[in-house]
Structures are given as structure tokens and as C-alpha cells.
Design an enzyme around this catalytic site. Structure first.
Site, PDB file in Angstrom:
ATOM      1  N   LEU A 192       9.455  12.567   1.033  1.00 46.42           N
ATOM      2  CA  LEU A 192       8.826  13.365  -0.027  1.00 46.42           C
ATOM      3  C   LEU A 192       9.316  12.900  -1.404  1.00 46.42           C
ATOM      4  O   LEU A 192       8.524  12.549  -2.263  1.00 46.42           O
ATOM      5  CB  LEU A 192       9.147  14.847   0.221  1.00 46.42           C
TER       6      LEU A 192
ATOM      7  N   CYS B   5      12.571   1.091  -2.918  1.00 47.19           N
ATOM      8  CA  CYS B   5      12.786   0.536  -1.576  1.00 47.19           C
ATOM      9  C   CYS B   5      12.767  -0.983  -1.579  1.00 47.19           C
ATOM     10  O   CYS B   5      11.801  -1.611  -2.036  1.00 47.19           O
ATOM     11  CB  CYS B   5      11.726   1.087  -0.622  1.00 47.19           C
TER      12      CYS B   5
ATOM     13  N   GLU C 161      15.165  -6.766  10.237  1.00 42.77           N
ATOM     14  CA  GLU C 161      16.520  -6.251  10.391  1.00 42.77           C
ATOM     15  C   GLU C 161      16.531  -4.848  10.975  1.00 42.77           C
ATOM     16  O   GLU C 161      15.501  -4.166  11.027  1.00 42.77           O
ATOM     17  CB  GLU C 161      17.225  -6.249   9.040  1.00 42.77           C
TER      18      GLU C 161
ATOM     19  N   GLY D  33       8.977  -1.243   6.857  1.00 43.02           N
ATOM     20  CA  GLY D  33       7.603  -0.996   7.290  1.00 43.02           C
ATOM     21  C   GLY D  33       7.213   0.461   7.263  1.00 43.02           C
ATOM     22  O   GLY D  33       8.071   1.347   7.269  1.00 43.02           O
TER      23      GLY D  33
ATOM     24  N   SER E 204       9.510   8.118  10.585  1.00 46.38           N
ATOM     25  CA  SER E 204       9.503   8.425   9.155  1.00 46.38           C
ATOM     26  C   SER E 204       8.278   7.814   8.493  1.00 46.38           C
ATOM     27  O   SER E 204       7.987   6.636   8.675  1.00 46.38           O
ATOM     28  CB  SER E 204      10.782   7.871   8.524  1.00 46.38           C
TER      29      SER E 204
END
Ligand code: SAH
Length: 359
Positions: free
Chosen positions: A227, A122, A95, A171, A203
Site C-alpha cells: 500500500l 524498488c 535472486e 517481480g 505480495s
């Protein structure tokens, strides 16, 4: 050469590699440039009108023009954000999110099918990582999004295009290092999508060796570092990767990146109620980042019901933000886009896969 689902993914190739491939088919060198341009414009083989018909036919039989296909789009009625669900040649589903800002269109790309980093908050990581994406499967997402934008723009108008890329979908980009670097190199190649490195944000959850290596690639993208904590103890509660790399080493790698590229680093910090969001923790964070050329992006947690973590109130965000500002740390609160369409990483794909299972 990247081969998936048996047919060759031409979109994974540089112009030089396309040249080699075409030479093997007995074609002159100049065809590589033509083919490269068509592929990145999203034109299927049959529409590549300056290529000989027989060549188009050969390519159609043995190659894929775009390995990514749009399965579904959902447009937010709040802000025009488009959530995209794509299919890959081997049946996997990924997605992305297309965000419409005043200054242009930003596409959030996935770099893997799922993720194996295991961050507690996540959704992308809940089923692990099925496989990494090829460079062509990353480029293909942009080609698809340009197609969606072209279809949305009015007749006679120059169609809008994707101008900015954020590697913030499913990912871990540095867990797919070589393909991501090749993707970035093709992305800014003349005759293709021509998106410059200054328009790209990558990222990472902080894979230190790859961060150090990436600083030397000569690809000055904006580095975002997830972080999410002011110290190792809290970071380890949320991110398994923090058990492998200490925060001091992650921050040193960030300093190295700043030195090498002259670009500031963005720190992503998802506020989780009762875990990392107190004013004392803001002060501790400010101490760690003092003197660094950086910016903190506060993200109110998108709650993932599977994990029982709680987001914060507007007031808590404000208090945390002010505590950083008072200590001269540059900080913003990330705007939430597509809140009504499951804009957060991995959520739409999970719903789609869940529906398919219950069908
Ligand atoms: N693997 C990379 C990029 C993908 S995630 C990384 O870890 O940086 C993009 C950003 O969204 C990361 O900062 C990630 O930590 C954050 N994120 C993931 N799930 C979230 C959630 N439920 N709420 C808020 N932010 C989240």
C-alpha cells in the site's frame, strides 16, 4: 508445456502433464509419480534410480531437471539469513533470500526477471522486466534452497527444508498470473514439495482485476498488499500502478479477498521520510482501514541510492506505529533480516550485473 533454452522444463509440469509426456516416450503411467517425486527432491536424472537407464538418458538429452542453478550464496553473520543468486537456462540471473526463523525456514522467491511496475523505491524495477519466470523456475528456487539447507545441516541429521514461501522477491506475481497460479497448484501437490497454501504469502502492488480473479482460485494464501500510502495522491508519487487503479478499488478487492478466503490481508507500508511517514498520514491510513480484517506491516525503507529516497528514524517508526495502534489497527514493524548482505529486493542482482559489466 514450458520450453526455454530449447530443453523441456519438467519441473513446470503437473503429474498429469508428466504422464502425458512420458506416454509420448512409450512409458507406463506410474513412472510420472516417480519422476515427479525425484524432480521435487532435487535429484538429477542420473540419480533417479527406479527409472530405466535408457529413459534417464533420453530425459537427460531433451529435458532439464532443475532450470535453476545456484551461482552464489552469501550467509549473514548476523542472523544466518542466506542470500541466493541463481542462473536460469537462458543466462538471466535472479535472486532470493532464505530466512532462518525459530519456527522454520522461509524462502523469498522471485516471480520475474526484474519488474515493470516502476515503484520508485524498488531496486528490482530499475532495469524493467526482462521476462516472466515459468512455474518450474519458481519451484526450482525452492529445490535449490532445500539443497543449500541439506548441505548446511550436520551429518546424520534430518536435513532442514523450506517450510514457508513468500512471493516477495523480484517481480509482480500478478503480472505473471497464469504461471504463478500453476506454480501454487504444483507446490501443494502430493508427492512433490507439499507446501500448503497457508504457508505461502503472495505480495502484490495491487492489480485489481487479477486480485478479484485470484480470490476465486481456491488458493487461500496470505495476500500482502503493497500500500505504502494513506491516499491516492501520495501513492501515485511512489507507485505508477496507483494511476491505473484507485486506492478505493484496491481496498474493495482486498475486502473481497477477505470475504472469499476468510483470511486477513497484510498491508505492506515502507516508511519514506517526508513522503508517507507523518502521524497525520498514519491517522488517515487508520481511517481507510477501519473495520477491515487486516494487519499493517511497517517496513523501514531500504534506501535505494539511485532514487534519492530517504528512510526514517526509529523514532518516526514508533510514532507512526503508535498512531495506528491507538486507532485499533493491528501493526508490527518488519524485522530486518540480512541487513549486512543486501537482503532487499533486487539489490544483490544489481551489484552482480554491475560487476559483470565493469569486468
Ligand atoms: N511486486 C510485489 C512483490 C515484490 S516486493 C509487490 O509490489 O508487492 C516485496 C515488498 O518489498 C513490497 O511490499 C515492496 O513494495 C517492498 N519493497 C521494495 N523495495 C523496497 C525498499 N527499498 N525498501 C522497503 N521495502 C521495499
Amino acid at each position: 508445456m514450458e520450453v526455454r533454452g530449447e530443453r523441456t522444463q519438467l519441473l513446470s509440469m503437473t503429474p498429469q502433464e508428466l504422464g502425458e509426456y512420458l506416454r509420448g516416450l512409450g512409458q507406463p503411467a506410474f513412472r510420472a509419480k516417480q519422476l515427479f517425486a525425484w524432480l521435487h527432491q532435487g535429484v538429477p536424472f542420473e540419480g533417479m534410480t527406479n527409472l530405466p537407464r535408457a529413459l534417464r538418458e533420453t530425459l537427460r538429452e531433451s529435458c532439464i531437471d532443475n532450470p535453476v542453478r545456484v551461482l552464489e550464496t552469501i550467509t549473514s553473520s548476523l542472523d544466518g539469513t542466506v542470500k541466493l543468486l541463481y542462473a536460469l537456462p537462458d543466462g538471466h540471473v535472479i535472486e532470493g533470500v532464505l530466512m532462518r526463523y525459530k519456527y522454520g525456514n522461509t524462502l523469498c522467491l522471485s516471480t520475474q526477471v526484474g519488474c515493470r511496475m516502476g515503484c520508485l523505491f524498488c531496486a528490482s524495477t530499475l532495469d524493467g522486466c526482462a521476462r516472466s519466470l515459468t512455474p518450474g523456475e519458481m519451484l526450482g528456487q525452492i529445490v535449490c534452497a532445500n539443497g543449500v539447507l541439506a548441505a548446511q545441516s550436520g551429518d546424520g541429521k534430518e536435513p532442514a527444508r523450506v517450510g514457508n514461501i513468500v512471493l516477495m522477491g523480484s517481480g509482480e506475481p500478478f503480472d505473471n498470473y497464469d504461471n504463478v497460479v500453476k506454480f501454487l497448484n504444483i507446490l501443494h501437490t502430493e508427492g512433490g514439495l507439499c507446501i500448503g497454501m497457508r504457508s505461502v504469502s503472495l505480495s502484490t502492488c495491487g492489480l485489481v482485476p487479477q486480485m478479484l480473479r485470484f480470490a476465486d482460485e481456491g488458493l487461500p494464501v496470505t495476500l500482502s498488499l503493497s500500500l505504502h500510502a494513506p491516499n491516492d495522491e501520495v501513492r501515485r508519487q511512489l507507485m505508477p500502478i496507483a494511476r491505473r487503479y484507485a486506492m478505493d478499488d484496491v481496498l474493495s478487492a482486498c475486502r473481497h479477498y477477505i470475504e472469499k478466503t476468510g483470511r486477513r490481508v497484510i498491508f505492506e507500508y515502507a516508511l519514506v521520510h517526508g513522503v508517507n511517514a507523518s502521524p497525520e498520514q498514519a491517522a488517515e491510513l487508520a481511517g481507510k482501514l477501519r473495520g477491515m480484517q487486516c494487519h499493517v506491516n511497517l517496513i523501514p525503507l531500504n534506501s535505494v541510492p539511485e532514487r534519492g529516497l530517504q528512510g526514517v528514524s526509529e523514532r518516526e517508526v514508533d510514532i507512526f506505529r503508535r498512531a495506528l495502534e491507538q486507532r485499533n489497527i493491528s501493526v508490527t514493524r518488519r524485522r530486518e533480516m540480512g541487513d549486512d548482505i543486501e537482503g532487499a529486493c533486487g539489490q544483490l542482482r544489481r551489484r552482480y550485473l554491475g560487476q559483470k559489466e565493469s569486468d
